[in-house]
Structures are given as C-alpha cells and as structure tokens.
Design a protein around this motif. Structure first.
Motif, PDB file in Angstrom:
ATOM      1  N   CYS A  42      -1.905   5.536  55.634  1.00 39.27           N
ATOM      2  CA  CYS A  42      -1.171   5.377  55.933  1.00 39.27           C
ATOM      3  C   CYS A  42      -1.690   4.926  57.076  1.00 39.27           C
ATOM      4  O   CYS A  42      -1.883   3.866  58.059  1.00 39.27           O
ATOM      5  N   ARG A  45      -5.056   4.043  58.115  1.00 37.51           N
ATOM      6  CA  ARG A  45      -5.263   3.017  57.949  1.00 37.51           C
ATOM      7  C   ARG A  45      -5.069   1.593  59.149  1.00 37.51           C
ATOM      8  O   ARG A  45      -5.720   0.955  59.617  1.00 37.51           O
ATOM      9  N   ASP A  46      -4.120   2.236  59.935  1.00 42.30           N
ATOM     10  CA  ASP A  46      -3.734   1.054  60.534  1.00 42.30           C
ATOM     11  C   ASP A  46      -3.842   0.929  61.915  1.00 42.30           C
ATOM     12  O   ASP A  46      -4.427   0.011  62.803  1.00 42.30           O
ATOM     13  N   ASP A  53      -5.763   1.927  52.213  1.00 47.21           N
ATOM     14  CA  ASP A  53      -5.567   3.545  52.070  1.00 47.21           C
ATOM     15  C   ASP A  53      -6.523   4.207  52.389  1.00 47.21           C
ATOM     16  O   ASP A  53      -7.598   3.928  50.829  1.00 47.21           O
TER      17      ASP A  53
END
Length: 271
Positions: A42, A45-46, A53
């Motif tokens: 996560c 991804r962010d 993901d």
C-alpha cells in the motif's frame, strides 16, 4: 509396564505440546509477515502513484526477529502493467538486500528513508508491447542461441541474457514483407543519462530455432530497419543506472545493480 506406559504417554503429551507451540509460533510469524507485506504494498502504491497494489515479498524466515531489529534481509517489489514511456505498459521490479529500517519502522512510515546494502532495479518490457511499438504485433523475443542452449540461465544473477545477438522473430509488414523472419538484434543504452534503449538489428537468421525464412537482397535493409528502434526515457526504479540489458523468456529487460544507497518509496516509479 504401567509405569513405562505412563512415561510414554507423558512424553507424547510433551511432544504434542511442543509441536503445537511451534505451529502457533510459525503461524504468528507468517501472519505478521503478510501484514507487513500488505502495508509495504500500500505504501509503494500511494508513494509512487501506482494504479494498483504491487506484489511485495519480504524474504527470510523467521520474520519477527528481522522486524524487531529494524533490518530486513531481502525484499522484492514488482508492479505489473504500469503506465510507461513509449511502450505503454511495462513491469517495474526492485530487489533489495540488507535493508535498514531505523527511519522507516517495520511498517514503513510514509516518506521515510531506507538504507539499502544492495539494490537491483529492472524495467521489463514484454514482447507484446514492444511488438506494438515496433509495428510487429506477432513479435517474439528470445535470448541469444548460445545462451538459450546453456543451462546456466543467463549472464546475470536474475537470469538475464547478454545484450548481443538476441533473436527477434515476427512479420515486418512495415517493410512490405508478409512472412515471419528472425533477426539478430543488439541492445544498448545511450543518451546523457543512459535512459534510451536502442535496438540495433545486425542480420537475418535462418536454421533451427528461427523462422528459417530467407529475405531477398532487395528487401534486406527494409526488413532489418523494421526491427530497429529507440525507446527514450526508460528510467529504472529508484533512479538506478542501467548495468545490463538482455532477454528473459520473451521479455526485454533493462537492469541496474548498485550498492550502498539510500532511497524513498516515491522513487520507485521514475517516468
């Protein structure tokens, strides 16, 4: 006899209790590792602005002692179908060895710096997307013949072939040639920052494990030209400089390996 039986029963109970305790400990360790991998996925991804993901694996067993000492032995990040320059989609991959988590914690604080002992970084371009870019939709890529027949699995630790003499097979319709041919292609990186992948065809291949189709002399230059190309802006994850290019399976891979670097997760996707 009764005493012996009681001793055996007691020993059996002890062994069972130890086995159960070990199984519980392994399950807790495994579950904690999965949670850490989810949190890292996560975070990547962010931080990198990915659409989904990425796959993450924290390697080494047991996991909890690694987390307690803020040091992972090895971890892998792999993001498939990432929007990428020129070819549309590519896979981004990074393998880290000896990761210091002192500033990040085992759950990876956003923006934290990671000191990495050794970092392997890759862009993987599959033959489908490379073929579309070249205008050869049925393109297939193979390692050089000598390496294809070699059980060592490539010239790098990750199994990537050398950069010279790759076999590209496909139908070069842009050359007005409608039969599949096999061409020997060399890969190289150029440009001031060495982020342009250059495909240089060197000859038509015939014989076993090729399309085995000869090209008339009048068509030769046009056919070879159809397999040439330049792909600028191929920046490796974490801005690692490329050290090798080659094939693995039917993919073209640009790889960079470096030692002793400090990175942040937002540097995973460079372009």
């Amino acid at each position: 006899m009764i005493l012996v039986r009681k001793l055996l029963i007691g020993m059996g109970g002890t062994v069972l209790a130890v086995a159960v305790a070990v199984m519980v400990a392994v399950a807790v360790d495994f579950g904690t590792c999965i949670y850490a991998e989810y949190r890292l996925s996560c975070a990547v991804r962010d931080a990198a602005g990915l659409g989904s993901d990425p796959f993450v694996a924290i390697l080494g067993f047991p996991f909890i002692p690694q987390a307690m000492r803020d040091h992972y032995d090895e971890l892998e990040i792999k993001a498939n179908a990432v929007d990428h320059a020129m070819v549309g989609k590519a896979t981004l991959e990074a393998t880290m060895h000896s990761i210091d988590l002192s500033n990040a914690s085992w759950l990876f604080r956003p923006g934290a710096k990671l000191a990495v002992g050794k970092l392997e970084s890759r862009i993987i371009i599959d033959s489908v997307h490379l073929g579309r870019y070249l205008g050869i939709p049925d393109l297939m890529v193979e390692a050089p013949p000598a390496e294809t027949n070699d059980a060592t699995g490539g010239t790098t630790e990750s199994g990537i072939s050398s950069s010279h003499g790759l076999v590209f097979t496909g139908t070069p319709k842009s050359a007005n040639f409608n039969k599949r041919v096999s061409v020997s292609v060399d890969l190289s990186m150029t440009g001031d920052d060495r982020t342009t992948l250059v495909l240089t065809p060197t000859g038509i291949l015939t014989g076993p494990d090729t399309a085995n189709h000869r090209v008339p002399a009048a068509k030769r230059d046009a056919v070879l030209s159809a397999f040439s190309g330049r792909l600028p802006d191929q920046k490796l994850p974490f801005a690692v400089a490329p050290t090798s290019q080659g094939a693995r399976g039917s993919d073209v891979i640009i790889e960079g390996i470096t030692d002793g670097v400090t990175i942040t997760l937002n540097e995973f996707k460079q372009s």
